[in-house]
Enzyme design. Structure first.
Site, PDB file in Angstrom:
ATOM      1  N   ASP A  10      38.010  20.525  69.327  1.00 51.49           N
ATOM      2  CA  ASP A  10      38.066  21.971  69.572  1.00 51.49           C
ATOM      3  C   ASP A  10      39.193  22.710  68.848  1.00 51.49           C
ATOM      4  O   ASP A  10      39.842  23.597  69.437  1.00 51.49           O
ATOM      5  CB  ASP A  10      38.183  22.240  71.087  1.00 51.49           C
ATOM      6  CG  ASP A  10      36.982  21.716  71.869  1.00 51.49           C
ATOM      7  OD1 ASP A  10      36.091  21.103  71.265  1.00 51.49           O
ATOM      8  OD2 ASP A  10      36.948  21.914  73.103  1.00 51.49           O
ATOM      9  N   LYS A  94      29.621  21.005  71.929  1.00 51.13           N
ATOM     10  CA  LYS A  94      29.659  20.638  73.344  1.00 51.13           C
ATOM     11  C   LYS A  94      29.762  21.882  74.205  1.00 51.13           C
ATOM     12  O   LYS A  94      30.006  22.976  73.675  1.00 51.13           O
ATOM     13  CB  LYS A  94      30.865  19.724  73.599  1.00 51.13           C
ATOM     14  CG  LYS A  94      32.182  20.427  73.336  1.00 51.13           C
ATOM     15  CD  LYS A  94      33.306  19.442  73.317  1.00 51.13           C
ATOM     16  CE  LYS A  94      34.462  19.759  74.199  1.00 51.13           C
ATOM     17  NZ  LYS A  94      34.748  21.121  74.586  1.00 51.13           N
ATOM     18  N   CYS A 133      40.238  19.438  77.165  1.00 55.18           N
ATOM     19  CA  CYS A 133      39.217  18.735  76.387  1.00 55.18           C
ATOM     20  C   CYS A 133      39.731  17.484  75.696  1.00 55.18           C
ATOM     21  O   CYS A 133      38.995  16.509  75.560  1.00 55.18           O
ATOM     22  CB  CYS A 133      38.556  19.699  75.420  1.00 55.18           C
ATOM     23  SG  CYS A 133      37.541  20.912  76.325  1.00 55.18           S
TER      24      CYS A 133
HETATM   25  C1  VGL Z   1      38.923  23.874  76.697  1.00 55.13           C
HETATM   26  C2  VGL Z   1      39.280  25.255  78.506  1.00 55.13           C
HETATM   27  C3  VGL Z   1      37.986  25.712  78.433  1.00 55.13           C
HETATM   28  C4  VGL Z   1      39.478  22.877  75.740  1.00 55.13           C
HETATM   29  C5  VGL Z   1      37.627  24.322  76.626  1.00 55.13           C
HETATM   30  O1  VGL Z   1      38.955  22.780  74.591  1.00 55.13           O
HETATM   31  O2  VGL Z   1      40.449  22.187  76.082  1.00 55.13           O
HETATM   32  N1  VGL Z   1      39.737  24.348  77.650  1.00 55.13           N
HETATM   33  N2  VGL Z   1      37.160  25.230  77.494  1.00 55.13           N
END
Ligand code: VGL
Ligand code: ZN
Length: 180
Positions: A10, A94, A133
């Site tokens: 991410d 995802k 994540c």
């Molecule tokens: C994430 C909060 C919400 C992450 C993703 O990538 O850590 N954190 N969605």
């Protein structure tokens, strides 16, 4: 000899300063992530993207904990400019199911199959955010029997509660992973 994958979690515009759910200093992982991607050590480089529908259940307007972020096909969901896109072999999206958090790169995705197809037995996890994540992806990888390393210089966390990042790294160690 193990077959190793680098999993970049991410590293997207919305998780970096100026983004909808900015991880403090999230952009600062760029150098380390590139160094690892170019190290020659990895047989496969995978990037995950948080890739939510506009009505995702983790968004505040749906009663979730987060502001809307990483909505599919928006600029905030694109990989950050500092991501080593020229070195990324596979992108795994995802968080597409509106009803589940989708914190782990393994949740309802092809990630495990991608790794198995290439004979990967060891993964190094970097990216954002350490306490969500990155943690959940690392713990799932351990559950699935991969050797797991989290590279400290290659991750940054949110620390909603101070100490969350350290606790996340402790959980990875307790589950059998290494933090370097
Ligand atoms: C994430 C909060 C919400 C992450 C993703 O990538 O850590 N954190 N969605
Ligand atoms: Zn999300």
């Amino acid at each position: 000899m193990s077959t190793e994958a680098l999993v970049i979690v991410d590293f997207q515009n919305d998780f970096t300063p100026g983004g909808a759910l900015a991880v403090p200093h999230g952009d600062e992982i760029a150098g380390r992530v590139r160094e690892l991607a170019e190290s020659g050590r990895f047989d496969l480089v995978v990037a995950t993207r948080d890739w939510h529908p506009a009505d995702h259940g983790s968004f505040a307007e749906r009663g979730g904990p987060w502001p809307p972020h990483c909505v599919q096909d928006t600029p905030g969901a694109q990989l950050h400019d500092g991501a080593p896109t020229d070195r990324i072999d596979v992108i795994v999206d995802k968080g597409q199911d509106p009803g589940t958090d989708g914190y782990s790169g393994f949740e309802a995705t092809e990630l495990e199959q991608v790794l198995r197809d290439r004979g990967v037995d060891r993964v190094t996890v970097v990216g954002l955010a350490t306490d969500y994540c990155v943690k959940n992806t690392a713990l799932d990888a351990l559950r699935k029997g991969f050797e797991v390393e989290v590279d400290r210089d290659g991750v940054r966390g949110i620390d909603v509660k101070p100490g969350d990042v350290e606790q996340a790294l402790d959980e990875v160690r307790a589950a059998g992973g290494t933090v370097t």
